[in-house]
Design a protein around this motif. Structure first.
Motif, short mmCIF file in Angstrom:
data_model
loop_
_atom_site.label_atom_id
_atom_site.label_comp_id
_atom_site.label_asym_id
_atom_site.label_seq_id
_atom_site.Cartn_x
_atom_site.Cartn_y
_atom_site.Cartn_z
N LYS A 85 7.15 10.56 23.77
CA LYS A 85 8.57 10.54 23.40
C LYS A 85 8.89 9.66 22.18
O LYS A 85 9.81 8.84 22.20
CB LYS A 85 9.43 10.10 24.59
CG LYS A 85 9.16 10.90 25.86
CD LYS A 85 9.38 12.38 25.65
CE LYS A 85 9.10 13.14 26.94
NZ LYS A 85 8.73 14.52 26.73
N GLY A 86 8.09 9.83 21.12
CA GLY A 86 8.37 9.16 19.86
C GLY A 86 7.92 7.73 19.75
O GLY A 86 8.26 7.05 18.78
N ALA A 87 7.16 7.25 20.71
CA ALA A 87 6.81 5.83 20.72
C ALA A 87 5.38 5.52 20.25
O ALA A 87 4.96 4.36 20.26
CB ALA A 87 7.01 5.27 22.13
N VAL A 88 4.61 6.52 19.83
CA VAL A 88 3.20 6.31 19.46
C VAL A 88 3.09 5.41 18.22
O VAL A 88 3.77 5.64 17.22
CB VAL A 88 2.49 7.66 19.22
CG1 VAL A 88 1.11 7.46 18.61
CG2 VAL A 88 2.39 8.44 20.52
N THR A 89 2.23 4.41 18.31
CA THR A 89 1.97 3.50 17.18
C THR A 89 0.55 3.65 16.64
O THR A 89 0.13 2.85 15.81
CB THR A 89 2.19 2.03 17.61
OG1 THR A 89 1.24 1.68 18.61
CG2 THR A 89 3.60 1.79 18.11
N THR A 90 -0.17 4.64 17.10
CA THR A 90 -1.57 4.85 16.72
C THR A 90 -1.71 5.03 15.20
O THR A 90 -0.99 5.81 14.58
CB THR A 90 -2.12 6.10 17.42
OG1 THR A 90 -1.98 5.92 18.83
CG2 THR A 90 -3.58 6.34 17.08
N GLU A 91 -2.66 4.29 14.63
CA GLU A 91 -2.98 4.43 13.21
C GLU A 91 -3.96 5.59 13.04
O GLU A 91 -4.82 5.80 13.89
CB GLU A 91 -3.63 3.17 12.68
CG GLU A 91 -2.76 1.94 12.75
CD GLU A 91 -3.51 0.68 12.34
OE1 GLU A 91 -2.87 -0.16 11.71
OE2 GLU A 91 -4.71 0.54 12.65
N ILE A 92 -3.85 6.30 11.94
CA ILE A 92 -4.82 7.34 11.58
C ILE A 92 -5.38 6.94 10.22
O ILE A 92 -4.64 6.92 9.23
CB ILE A 92 -4.17 8.74 11.55
CG1 ILE A 92 -3.59 9.06 12.93
CG2 ILE A 92 -5.19 9.79 11.12
CD1 ILE A 92 -2.78 10.32 13.00
N LEU A 93 -6.67 6.59 10.23
CA LEU A 93 -7.29 5.98 9.05
C LEU A 93 -8.65 6.60 8.76
O LEU A 93 -9.33 7.06 9.68
CB LEU A 93 -7.49 4.48 9.30
CG LEU A 93 -6.26 3.66 9.67
CD1 LEU A 93 -6.67 2.32 10.24
CD2 LEU A 93 -5.39 3.48 8.44
N PRO A 94 -9.08 6.55 7.50
CA PRO A 94 -10.44 7.01 7.21
C PRO A 94 -11.45 6.08 7.86
O PRO A 94 -11.24 4.86 7.90
CB PRO A 94 -10.53 6.96 5.68
CG PRO A 94 -9.42 6.08 5.23
CD PRO A 94 -8.36 6.10 6.31
N ALA A 95 -12.52 6.66 8.36
CA ALA A 95 -13.58 5.84 8.97
C ALA A 95 -14.33 5.13 7.85
O ALA A 95 -14.91 5.76 6.98
CB ALA A 95 -14.52 6.71 9.79
N GLY A 96 -14.28 3.84 7.88
CA GLY A 96 -15.05 3.04 6.94
C GLY A 96 -16.39 2.70 7.58
O GLY A 96 -16.90 3.44 8.42
N GLU A 97 -16.90 1.56 7.21
CA GLU A 97 -18.20 1.15 7.75
C GLU A 97 -18.09 0.80 9.23
O GLU A 97 -17.17 0.11 9.65
CB GLU A 97 -18.74 -0.05 6.96
CG GLU A 97 -20.18 -0.34 7.29
CD GLU A 97 -20.87 -1.17 6.24
OE1 GLU A 97 -22.10 -1.23 6.27
OE2 GLU A 97 -20.17 -1.78 5.40
N TRP A 98 -19.03 1.31 9.99
CA TRP A 98 -19.12 1.07 11.43
C TRP A 98 -20.19 0.02 11.68
O TRP A 98 -21.27 0.06 11.09
CB TRP A 98 -19.50 2.37 12.14
CG TRP A 98 -19.85 2.17 13.58
CD1 TRP A 98 -21.10 1.99 14.12
CD2 TRP A 98 -18.95 2.13 14.69
NE1 TRP A 98 -21.02 1.83 15.47
CE2 TRP A 98 -19.71 1.91 15.85
CE3 TRP A 98 -17.57 2.25 14.81
CZ2 TRP A 98 -19.13 1.83 17.13
CZ3 TRP A 98 -17.00 2.16 16.07
CH2 TRP A 98 -17.77 1.95 17.20
N TRP A 99 -19.88 -0.90 12.59
CA TRP A 99 -20.84 -1.92 13.00
C TRP A 99 -21.01 -1.84 14.51
O TRP A 99 -20.03 -1.98 15.25
CB TRP A 99 -20.33 -3.32 12.62
CG TRP A 99 -20.12 -3.47 11.15
CD1 TRP A 99 -18.98 -3.22 10.44
CD2 TRP A 99 -21.10 -3.85 10.19
NE1 TRP A 99 -19.18 -3.44 9.10
CE2 TRP A 99 -20.48 -3.83 8.92
CE3 TRP A 99 -22.44 -4.23 10.28
CZ2 TRP A 99 -21.16 -4.17 7.76
CZ3 TRP A 99 -23.10 -4.57 9.11
CH2 TRP A 99 -22.47 -4.53 7.87
#
Length: 184
Positions: A138-152
């Motif tokens: 219901k409009g409350a999502v705060t999830t970021e959508i970002l390019p995958a950078g370096e994974w550790w």
């Protein structure tokens, strides 16, 4: 002790990678492994992504100073499970409405994020996020959508943590919610 860059695992051609952050990575890994173990999941690793420090370790990430999120990276068979299915599960198994927080775990390392690996994943992540934001959260999502950078990769003792420590900490925000199927 610092983590190390991810080591490639031996998987069949055509395997794909998905990377998400949904709070404490122990429970995220455990839930994804249980849900998809016989549905095309080749591997699931916990680790760090989205920050600006090389070779981050758990204590540094938990300090909130590195910018990294505790995250899960899965390698899967797209013939058996779709990226969309993984994303829908992601949005059902955690609370994407609390910025930089999951239950009692607070800080940027516990943020909700989808780290895409290509343009198609970005498109699907944005579409699914829009739908779950309208239909489930219901409009409350705060999830970021970002390019995958370096994974550790996280330190070895974090891998399969809840399998190796059955009574270990699980974030109370990590449980499977019952939502209706997403509409088109």
């Amino acid at each position: 002790m610092s983590s190390a860059p991810a080591q490639p695992i031996n998987v069949p051609a055509g395997a794909q990678t998905a990377t998400v952050a949904a709070g404490c990575f122990w429970g995220v890994e455990h839930m994804f492994r249980r849900q998809f173990k016989s549905q095309g999941l080749y591997d699931a690793r916990v680790g760090y992504i989205g920050g600006d420090e090389q070779n981050p370790g758990y204590r540094a990430v938990c300090s909130g100073r590195t910018g990294h999120a505790e995250a899960l990276q899965v390698v899967y068979d797209p013939e058996k499970v779709s990226y969309r299915t993984l994303l829908e599960f992601f949005y059902k198994m955690h609370d994407p409405t609390t910025e930089n927080r999951q239950g009692p775990d607070v800080g940027t390392q516990y943020r909700s994020a989808v780290f895409y690996h290509n343009a198609q994943q970005e498109k699907e992540a944005r579409e699914v996020t829009d739908k779950v934001n309208k239909q489930w959260w219901k409009g409350a999502v705060t999830t970021e959508i970002l390019p995958a950078g370096e994974w550790w990769d996280a330190e070895q003792y974090h891998q399969l943590y809840l399998d190796n420590n059955p009574g270990g900490y699980e974030c109370p925000s990590h449980f499977l919610r019952s939502f209706p199927a997403l509409g088109e």
